[in-house]
Design an enzyme around this catalytic site. Structure first.
Site, PDB file in Angstrom:
ATOM      1  CG  LEU A 121      -1.935  -1.193   1.235  1.00 38.84           C
ATOM      2  CD1 LEU A 121      -2.749  -1.200   2.523  1.00 38.84           C
ATOM      3  CD2 LEU A 121      -2.881  -1.166   0.023  1.00 38.84           C
TER       4      LEU A 121
ATOM      5  CG  ASP B  89       4.164   2.524  -5.391  1.00 40.34           C
ATOM      6  OD1 ASP B  89       3.205   2.125  -6.064  1.00 40.34           O
ATOM      7  OD2 ASP B  89       5.101   1.794  -5.032  1.00 40.34           O
TER       8      ASP B  89
HETATM    9  C1  GLA Z   1       5.205  -1.626  -6.817  1.00 45.56           C
HETATM   10  C2  GLA Z   1       6.078  -0.564  -7.479  1.00 45.56           C
HETATM   11  C3  GLA Z   1       5.269   0.254  -8.483  1.00 45.56           C
HETATM   12  C4  GLA Z   1       4.528  -0.649  -9.471  1.00 45.56           C
HETATM   13  C5  GLA Z   1       3.776  -1.753  -8.726  1.00 45.56           C
HETATM   14  C6  GLA Z   1       3.172  -2.770  -9.654  1.00 45.56           C
HETATM   15  O1  GLA Z   1       4.210  -1.013  -6.045  1.00 45.56           O
HETATM   16  O2  GLA Z   1       6.616   0.291  -6.506  1.00 45.56           O
HETATM   17  O3  GLA Z   1       6.106   1.157  -9.167  1.00 45.56           O
HETATM   18  O4  GLA Z   1       5.399  -1.175 -10.429  1.00 45.56           O
HETATM   19  O5  GLA Z   1       4.616  -2.448  -7.811  1.00 45.56           O
HETATM   20  O6  GLA Z   1       2.157  -2.194 -10.413  1.00 45.56           O
END
Ligand code: GLA
Length: 391
Positions: free
Chosen positions: A128, A175
Site C-alpha cells: 500500500l 506509488d
Molecule cells: C510496486 C512498485 C510500483 C509498481 C507496482 C506494480 O508497487 O513500486 O512502481 O510497479 O509495484 O504495479
C-alpha cells in the site's frame, strides 16, 4: 482519529526536540484499482489514495543537521546535509529520509537543517506504498522548511528518484505519483509516459475494500526486477522503447519469428492487455458502469496469476473468496504482488457483511494476521495548517 495522532506526534516532537514545530505535512498510501506492472512499461494505472498516511511535524535548525524521530520505531536518526549523505549499512527507515535530502540537494535546493518527527499508519510491506508516502511527506517537509515550492508531479518524480537511486528499489512512478497527486473522492487515471493525470469520480454506490492477506512479500525485489527485465527484453525484440507501444499482433508475430520465447510472450501479453483494461476501467468509472469495471478487475487478476505470475496462494484465495460473496463486483491483487493486499469493488449496501464474511472465511484457511477494511478515496499529499493541527 487524525486529530489524536497529530496531538500525540506534537507532544513527541516537543519532548524530543525541545522546540515547537513550524511545519506539518501528510502524505497518503495508495491502492491501485487496476493497471499493475504497467508503470515501468510507460503505461496506465488507476490508483486512489487511501485514508492511511504518514504525518510529519518539522522545524528548522540553525545548523546543517537533520534529526528525525520515528514514533513507530521510537528511534531517532541523525545525519549531516552534504553532497554525499552516507547510507545506513542495511536499508533502514532513515535511508528514505536521507535519500530525499540527497536528491533535493542534487536538484540544487538549498536545504536547511531541521528536526522531524514522523508517524504513519500505512501497513509496512503490504503493497500500500508506505515508503512512497514517507518519501513524498519528507520532500514536502524539507521544501516547506526552506520555503520552496514545487509542483506535485515533480515531487513524485523526486521521491521516485530517491527510491531508485538512493534506497536502491527499481520501482516505477505509480506509488509516488498516487501519494502526491490523487484527489479526495476520485480514482486517478495516470499516463506514466506523459504524467498526464485524469481524475475519475468513485460513485457512492460502490465501496473499495482492501484485504491484507497477512503474507509479507518475500524476494520481491529480485522477482520484480526479473519481471522488468522480461518486459524490457520484449520491447527490445519488438523494436519499441516500452511495451506501451506494443500490440498483441506484434507480440504474436515476434513469437512466430523466433524473436521472443514463450515466457516473454506471456509476460508481455499481460502488459498489453492491462494497459487496455486500465483505460477501459477509467471509462467505466465515467460511465458509472460498475459491473464492467468489476469484470476488468477480475481479468486483471487472472492475467497477473496465470501470465505475469506475481500472485501467491494467499492472494488467489482471498480473491476467490471475495468473488464468491454477495455484492462483490470484482477483486484482484494490488501492488507488486507475491503477498500483500487485494482490492475488491463491492456494492455499498452489501459491504459490512462482505468485510466480515471475507475475513472469517480467509481465517479458516490461513493462519495469518489478516485485516479487511473499507477505504475512502483520500486527498493527495500536502501541508496541514498548524493552527488546526496543534490547537
Ligand atoms: C510496486 C512498485 C510500483 C509498481 C507496482 C506494480 O508497487 O513500486 O512502481 O510497479 O509495484 O504495479
Amino acid at each position: 482519529m487524525q486529530e489524536h495522532r497529530l496531538q500525540q506526534l506534537h507532544e513527541d516532537f516537543k519532548r524530543c526536540f525541545e522546540q515547537e514545530p513550524s511545519v506539518c505535512v501528510r502524505a497518503p498510501g495508495r491502492v491501485n484499482l487496476i493497471g499493475e506492472h504497467t508503470d515501468y512499461n510507460d503505461g496506465f494505472c488507476l490508483p486512489m489514495a487511501i485514508d492511511k498516511d504518514v504525518l510529519i511535524y518539522a522545524a528548522p535548525r540553525d545548523d546543517d543537521q537533520v534529526r528525525v524521530y520515528s514514533q513507530q520505531t521510537e528511534e531517532t536518526a541523525q545525519f549531516t546535509l552534504s553532497n554525499a549523505i552516507e547510507k545506513s549499512e542495511e536499508v533502514s527507515w532513515s535511508d528514505y529520509i536521507k535519500g530525499c535530502a540527497q536528491i533535493l540537494i542534487e536538484e540544487g535546493v538549498s536545504l536547511k537543517g531541521c528536526d522531524l518527527a514522523l508517524t504513519g499508519n500505512v501497513p509496512l510491506g503490504s503493497g500500500l506504498s508506505s515508503s512512497a508516502a514517507l518519501e513524498v511527506a519528507v520532500i514536502h517537509a524539507f521544501l516547506q522548511i526552506c520555503d520552496q515550492s514545487c509542483a506535485d508531479d515533480k515531487i513524485a518524480v523526486l521521491a521516485q528518484r530517491a527510491e531508485n537511486n538512493y534506497v536502491g528499489m527499481n520501482c516505477g512512478i505509480l506509488d509516488q505519483l498516487s501519494s502526491a497527486c490523487c484527489q479526495a473522492g476520485q480514482a486517478m487515471l495516470m499516463d506514466c509516459r506523459s504524467l498526464h493525470l485524469d481524475q475519475a469520480p468513485l460513485p457512492d454506490s460502490v465501496s473499495i475494500v482492501i484485504a491484507d492477506t497477512g503474507k509479507r512479500r518475500g524476494l520481491v525485489d529480485s522477482a520484480y526486477n526479473e519481471r522488468r527485465e522480461q518486459c524490457e527484453a520484449g520491447a527490445a525484440a519488438l523494436g519499441v522503447s516500452h511495451l506501451r507501444d506494443a500490440t498483441m499482433h506484434g507480440l504474436y508475430q515476434a513469437k512466430q519469428d523466433g524473436k521472443i520465447d514463450a515466457l516473454t510472450l506471456q509476460r508481455c501479453e499481460h502488459i498489453v492487455a492491462e494497459n487496455g483494461r486500465t483505460q477501459a476501467a477509467a471509462a467505466c468509472l465515467r460511465a458509472n458502469d460498475m459491473e464492467a469495471l468489476g469484470q476488468l478487475m477480475d481479468q486483471s487478476h487472472a492475467d497477473l496469476r496465470d501470465k505475469f505470475e506475481v500472485t501467491c496462494v494467499e492472494l488467489d484465495d482471498m480473491v476467490r473468496i471475495a468473488r464468491s460473496l454477495p455484492g462483490c463486483l470484482g477483486s484482484r491483487m494490488t501492488g507488486a504482488g507475491f503477498g500483500g493486499c487485494t482490492v475488491s469493488l463491492v456494492e455499498s449496501n452489501a459491504v459490512d457483511e462482505f468485510v466480515k464474511a471475507l475475513e472469517d472465511a480467509y481465517k479458516k484457511i490461513h493462519d495469518l494476521p489478516v485485516a479487511v477494511y473499507v477505504t475512502g478515496a483520500a486527498a493527495g499529499a500536502g501541508p496541514i495548517s498548524l493552527a488546526s493541527s496543534v490547537s
